[in-house]
Design a protein around this motif. Structure first.
Motif, short mmCIF file in Angstrom:
data_model
loop_
_atom_site.label_atom_id
_atom_site.label_comp_id
_atom_site.label_asym_id
_atom_site.label_seq_id
_atom_site.Cartn_x
_atom_site.Cartn_y
_atom_site.Cartn_z
N ILE A 31 0.85 -1.19 0.00
CA ILE A 31 0.00 0.00 0.00
C ILE A 31 0.89 1.24 0.00
O ILE A 31 1.88 1.32 0.74
N ILE A 32 0.53 2.21 -0.82
CA ILE A 32 1.25 3.48 -0.81
C ILE A 32 0.80 4.29 0.40
O ILE A 32 -0.40 4.48 0.63
N LYS A 33 1.74 4.78 1.17
CA LYS A 33 1.41 5.58 2.33
C LYS A 33 0.65 6.83 1.90
O LYS A 33 0.99 7.46 0.91
N SER A 34 -0.36 7.19 2.66
CA SER A 34 -0.97 8.50 2.47
C SER A 34 0.03 9.55 2.94
O SER A 34 0.95 9.25 3.70
N PRO A 35 -0.12 10.80 2.51
CA PRO A 35 0.75 11.84 3.06
C PRO A 35 0.70 11.91 4.58
O PRO A 35 1.72 12.19 5.22
N MET A 36 -0.46 11.64 5.18
CA MET A 36 -0.55 11.65 6.63
C MET A 36 0.30 10.54 7.23
O MET A 36 1.01 10.74 8.23
N ASP A 37 0.24 9.35 6.64
CA ASP A 37 1.06 8.25 7.13
C ASP A 37 2.54 8.57 6.97
O ASP A 37 3.35 8.23 7.83
N LEU A 38 2.89 9.21 5.86
CA LEU A 38 4.29 9.55 5.63
C LEU A 38 4.79 10.56 6.66
O LEU A 38 5.85 10.37 7.27
N VAL A 39 4.03 11.62 6.87
CA VAL A 39 4.48 12.69 7.75
C VAL A 39 4.44 12.25 9.22
O VAL A 39 5.45 12.32 9.94
N ILE A 40 3.29 11.80 9.68
CA ILE A 40 3.17 11.39 11.09
C ILE A 40 4.00 10.15 11.36
O ILE A 40 4.67 10.04 12.40
N GLY A 41 3.98 9.19 10.43
CA GLY A 41 4.75 7.97 10.62
C GLY A 41 6.24 8.24 10.74
O GLY A 41 6.94 7.61 11.53
N THR A 42 6.75 9.20 9.95
CA THR A 42 8.16 9.56 10.03
C THR A 42 8.47 10.20 11.38
O THR A 42 9.50 9.89 12.01
#
Length: 545
Positions: A356-367
């Motif tokens: 699954i491609i990360k949503s921008p929210m997953d990318l930012v918060i996940g990082t």
């Protein structure tokens, strides 16, 4: 054959990281270590532990929240942005728990457009409070509560729906998006799961509700303010009291209004009718299947094949119904299953891990969660905290997510739009901005309040890596933490030899690291580590989970 059979034994690091990537807003290193020793059942039990409710957001101009009985400060101008920032901070600080992921999931399923409701700034907060209350609870109860939620009544024009002047927006979305789904189109405007007749009948059943900006109408279960029945305290003035005849899609159900005097119904009868229509819709077998498909696309993969429909969706739907729509009953089965961990078929190209491609929210918060980044304190640096999140919200927008402002009432395209789904997150511009985000994070976000957010790669490696002076060990640990999948030897050697070592020897790196340890001068190792972290974060692998 796709299998919901539970896995056994300890998860191990890779499966633990996969579970945490999908079930939380991103794994933290200590969580991966902790969950690696757990069974899937123990891990699930940990994920659903009760969480404390976050404090409400604070308006810097007043020093308090703006939730009743408090009021909006006359000098307030950015309450919508503060609400967004507060929510992102809750995502960042949420522990190894399913709650924050489910709030995000429900926001994408029951989307809300902030600009439609921001003139009543408490409405957005109450909407989020409602999603939190039912995040690990009953899907049916949440759906019913949202029908008369102030924000939803305003967002989809339910407050304009009165007898004699029906407004069908909400009823149509309720059936199509939130409950039964369309099914196949059998004639113009008519589907196997509902018809135009059902939209019209449901619209009539939901007439007479309005918003309550005084916040005096409170749900006795959640204690969250709701909309109210228009009229007096005892009598509805705008509810359609005529019979509501539904089609064969709902077994030709006829719903009648009780306690009618003249052309008006008792307020209690309007609430009863709300219960009746919700029960009718949730008795349809299509409702459980529709939400289970939506859960599958959120937590596993977007492509639901006939095999997945038969082996995964239908059994999960049966579980959901038998548990009276308690949503965790489905998640408990799914998150322990062979299918979730790619153990039900041989290793092939149809695996779900890292697909699954990360949503921008997953990318930012996940990082932020993965690297345990320090942010300005809400209690002592509130203005700086809001300033930081304002910049991160801009980053979301540049990556294709207009946070709390989806383009359409159906929500954000990657969560529902056939056939590409999550691939909508990627375009040449969006991808470039994803990659740029890693550079900005390493160089540091700054603003009027000074330094706001920075990934210090040397400090991270020094604190977390077991043997930073060993190039092979260092790169292997970063690969395990940053990437959801195993990379081949050629790819690994690229990161180690060409990026980190820059074609120099591993012994040279060891010397450089030891010099840093002995002298505290990090100039040389910082340059190499920043190159490595940037290269790894600017990869397709890091965009996946």
């Amino acid at each position: 054959m796709a299998s919901l059979n539970p896995i056994t034994g300890a998860l191990g690091a890779q499966k633990a990281a996969h579970l945490l990537r999908r079930a939380t807003m991103g794994p933290r290193l200590q969580d991966i270590t902790s969950f690696a020793g757990m069974t899937a059942q123990a891990a699930f039990n940990t994920l659903v532990q009760t969480q404390s409710v976050p404090a409400l957001p604070v308006d810097p101009s007043s020093g308090t929240d703006w939730v009743y009985p408090n009021t909006v400060s006359p000098t307030s101008t950015n309450l919508s942005d503060y609400t967004r920032s507060w929510w992102m901070e809750n995502m960042r600080t949420g522990g190894a728990n399913l709650t924050e992921r489910m709030i995000w999931f429900y926001h994408t399923h029951f989307p809300m457009i902030m600009s439609r409701i921001e003139n009543n700034p408490q409405f957005a907060i109450d909407y989020l409070r409602l999603l939190r209350y039912y995040a690990l609870g009953n899907y049916k109860d949440l759906t019913k509560a949202l029908i008369i939620d102030n924000a939803m009544l305003l967002h989809l024009d339910g407050n304009l729906n009165i007898k004699g002047v029906p407004q069908e927006n909400f009823a149509r979305e309720f059936l199509e998006l939130y409950t039964v789904g369309k099914g196949e189109e059998v004639s113009l405007g008519n589907y196997t799961n509902f018809t135009e007749q059902d939209v019209q009948a449901l619209t009539k059943a939901l007439t007479g509700w309005g918003i309550d900006p005084t916040f005096q109408t409170v749900d006795p279960v959640t204690t969250i303010p709701t909309g109210k029945v228009k009229g007096s305290a005892t009598t509805s003035s705008q509810h359609d009291v005529n019979g509501k005849q539904f089609s064969s899609a709902f077994n030709n159900t006829l719903i009648q209004t009780g306690s009618v005097t003249g052309s008006n119904a008792a307020v209690t009868a309007v609430y009863t009718e709300l219960d009746d229509v919700v029960n009718m819709v949730f008795n349809s077998p299509h409702t459980a299947k529709h939400i289970c498909r939506r859960i599958y696309r959120e937590f596993v993969y977007y492509d639901i094949t006939p095999e997945i429909e038969t082996d995964i969706i239908e059994p999960l739907a049966a579980t959901l119904v038998s548990n009276n729509y308690n949503i965790t009953s489905v998640l408990e089965v799914l998150f322990q299953s062979e299918h979730f961990y790619d153990l039900d078929t041989p290793i092939t190209e149809d695996n779900n891990i890292g697909a699954i491609i990360k949503s921008p929210m997953d990318l930012v918060i996940g990082t932020m969660r993965l690297f345990n980044l320090t942010v300005p304190s809400v209690s002592t640096q509130l203005a700086a905290n809001y300033e930081m999140y304002a910049q991160l919200i801009e980053q979301l927008d540049l990556q294709g997510l207009q946070f709390f402002e989806p383009y359409d009432v159906a929500g954000y395209e990657p969560y529902y739009q056939f056939p590409d789904y999550h691939r909508y997150w990627i375009s040449s511009n969006y991808l470039a901005n994803r990659y740029k985000f890693s550079e900005l994070l390493i160089s540091g976000f700054t603003g009027m309040s000074g330094n706001l957010l920075k990934l210090d790669v040397v400090a991270f490696v020094d604190t977390n890596c077991s043997d930073p002076g060993n190039a092979t060990t260092l790169v292997q640990e970063l690969v395990d933490w940053l990437f959801p999948i195993t990379i081949d030897t050629t790819r690994f050697n690229y990161f180690r030899d060409e990026v980190l070592l820059d074609q120099l020897s591993a012994a040279n790196w060891t010397t450089e690291w030891n010099n840093y340890v002995n002298t505290s001068s990090d100039v040389n190792v910082r340059l190499q580590l920043e190159s490595l972290f940037t290269a790894m974060m600017q990869t397709p692998e890091y965009q996946l989970f």
